[in-house]
Motif scaffolding. Structure first.
Motif, short mmCIF file in Angstrom:
data_model
loop_
_atom_site.label_atom_id
_atom_site.label_comp_id
_atom_site.label_asym_id
_atom_site.label_seq_id
_atom_site.Cartn_x
_atom_site.Cartn_y
_atom_site.Cartn_z
N GLU A 164 0.83 -1.20 0.00
CA GLU A 164 0.00 0.00 0.00
C GLU A 164 0.87 1.25 0.00
O GLU A 164 2.00 1.23 0.51
CB GLU A 164 -0.92 -0.01 1.22
CG GLU A 164 -1.96 1.09 1.27
CD GLU A 164 -2.83 1.13 0.03
OE1 GLU A 164 -2.55 1.97 -0.86
OE2 GLU A 164 -3.79 0.35 -0.06
N THR A 201 -4.66 -1.28 -2.26
CA THR A 201 -4.96 -2.59 -1.71
C THR A 201 -6.28 -2.54 -0.95
O THR A 201 -6.92 -1.49 -0.85
CB THR A 201 -3.85 -3.07 -0.76
OG1 THR A 201 -3.92 -2.32 0.47
CG2 THR A 201 -2.46 -2.92 -1.37
N GLY A 202 -6.63 -3.66 -0.36
CA GLY A 202 -7.83 -3.71 0.47
C GLY A 202 -7.60 -3.21 1.88
O GLY A 202 -8.53 -3.20 2.69
N ARG A 203 -6.37 -2.76 2.19
CA ARG A 203 -6.03 -2.32 3.55
C ARG A 203 -5.37 -0.94 3.52
O ARG A 203 -4.23 -0.78 3.91
CB ARG A 203 -5.10 -3.34 4.19
CG ARG A 203 -5.72 -4.72 4.35
CD ARG A 203 -4.67 -5.82 4.33
NE ARG A 203 -3.80 -5.82 5.49
CZ ARG A 203 -3.99 -6.56 6.57
NH1 ARG A 203 -5.04 -7.38 6.64
NH2 ARG A 203 -3.16 -6.52 7.58
N TRP A 231 -14.37 3.54 0.85
CA TRP A 231 -13.55 2.32 0.96
C TRP A 231 -14.30 1.22 1.73
O TRP A 231 -14.27 0.06 1.35
CB TRP A 231 -12.24 2.65 1.66
CG TRP A 231 -11.26 3.42 0.83
CD1 TRP A 231 -11.24 3.53 -0.53
CD2 TRP A 231 -10.15 4.18 1.31
NE1 TRP A 231 -10.19 4.31 -0.93
CE2 TRP A 231 -9.51 4.73 0.18
CE3 TRP A 231 -9.66 4.46 2.58
CZ2 TRP A 231 -8.36 5.54 0.30
CZ3 TRP A 231 -8.52 5.26 2.70
CH2 TRP A 231 -7.89 5.80 1.57
N ARG A 236 -13.16 -2.62 1.64
CA ARG A 236 -11.79 -2.43 2.12
C ARG A 236 -11.78 -2.28 3.64
O ARG A 236 -12.82 -2.05 4.26
CB ARG A 236 -11.14 -1.21 1.45
CG ARG A 236 -11.09 -1.28 -0.07
CD ARG A 236 -10.43 -0.03 -0.63
NE ARG A 236 -10.68 0.12 -2.05
CZ ARG A 236 -9.83 -0.22 -3.01
NH1 ARG A 236 -8.66 -0.76 -2.69
NH2 ARG A 236 -10.13 -0.03 -4.29
#
Length: 283
Positions: A164, A201-203, A231, A236
């Motif tokens: 990220e 990213t998802g984070r 998000w 996310r």
């Protein structure tokens, strides 16, 4: 659905007796902080790899879903500039191992001199890190924000490694002249780069720096509240850290940001009620 919020530290003199009980022994301070916030920046690890016994205490004081974003030591990022630091990385990963799932990401904060010409070294370093750890990179070289080709190349390096890009949003601080000693000090030390709000990213992880004036800080994060809400709706799992130059109100401000996002996404779980700073009285 959970939103993680936190501050730059878990103990701060202006918080004592106002927000956190005082005195508290060292092995109780993080536990008290964790009743206010569910994440913290691991800034102390920048200066030295912590003793494993200290990290074991951090684990005992927090639940498994508490988040640490631990900063790699400056010996790795600033002195060696990610080159030839395998021994130091292994020692660091061994030290933070007791945190287990609480290590949300390894935070690689790079110096302002680390520019586009260094991206090959960053790519090699990221691919050598164990995949068991998420990684998040903060850059401060202006080319990554002002030159489209450099930005694109950095995104390619990060995306290929599943890393990220951590924005440090200082635009609210620099929007108008400083009005306090802490703000004047921050003006000389904090990076002045454009705001970036694209998650890779998802984070996603956000570091937001406001003003010592609470209203200015809240007004400055309005766009972030909407971005973070988006998000969450996308599935996310964001983490947001709220800073001010003196950090005196950072604890309640982090919770207020959480409330602002929750007003947009009611499905977000509420934070726990903070532990009272003073014990209750009978009268």
């Amino acid at each position: 659905m959970r939103l993680h919020v936190g501050c730059a530290m878990w103990t701060h003199a202006p918080w004592q007796r106002r927000f956190l009980p005082h005195p508290l022994p060292p092995d109780e301070r993080l536990r008290a902080y964790a009743t206010w916030c569910n994440a913290v920046e691991g800034n102390t690890t920048f200066y030295a790899t912590p003793a494993r016994t200290a990290v074991e205490s951090w684990a005992r004081q927090t639940s498994p879903d508490f988040r640490f974003v631990v900063k790699l030591p400056k010996a790795i990022t600033h002195e060696r500039r990610l080159n030839g630091a395998d021994d130091e990385v292994r020692a660091f990963l061994d030290a933070v191992e007791p945190l287990g799932p609480r290590v949300h990401a390894l935070w690689i904060q790079l110096p302002g001199s680390f520019g586009p010409a260094d991206l090959g070294g960053l790519a090699r370093f990221l691919h050598r890190l164990p995949r068991s750890h998420a990684r998040a990179v903060e850059v401060r070289h202006r080319a990554f924000f002002e030159d489209a080709r450099s930005e694109r190349l950095l995104e390619q390096v990060l995306t290929s490694a599943g890393a990220e890009w951590v924005p440090f949003d200082t635009t609210t601080l620099f929007r108008s002249r400083p009005t306090s000693d802490a703000e004047r000090d921050a003006w000389t030390k904090k990076p002045r780069v454009p705001r970036r709000s694209r998650a890779l990213t998802g984070r996603p992880i956000v570091r937001y720096l406001g003003r010592d004036d609470t209203s200015g800080t809240v007004e400055g994060w309005r766009d972030w509240a909407g971005t973070v809400a988006g998000w969450l709706r996308e599935g996310r799992s964001p983490t947001v850290f709220v800073h001010t130059p003196d950090n005196a109100e950072a604890l309640p401000l982090a919770r207020r940001f959480h409330d602002d996002v929750r007003a947009l996404v009611p499905e977000v779980e509420p934070l726990p009620e903070p532990e009272p700073a003073e014990p209750p009285t009978l009268f």
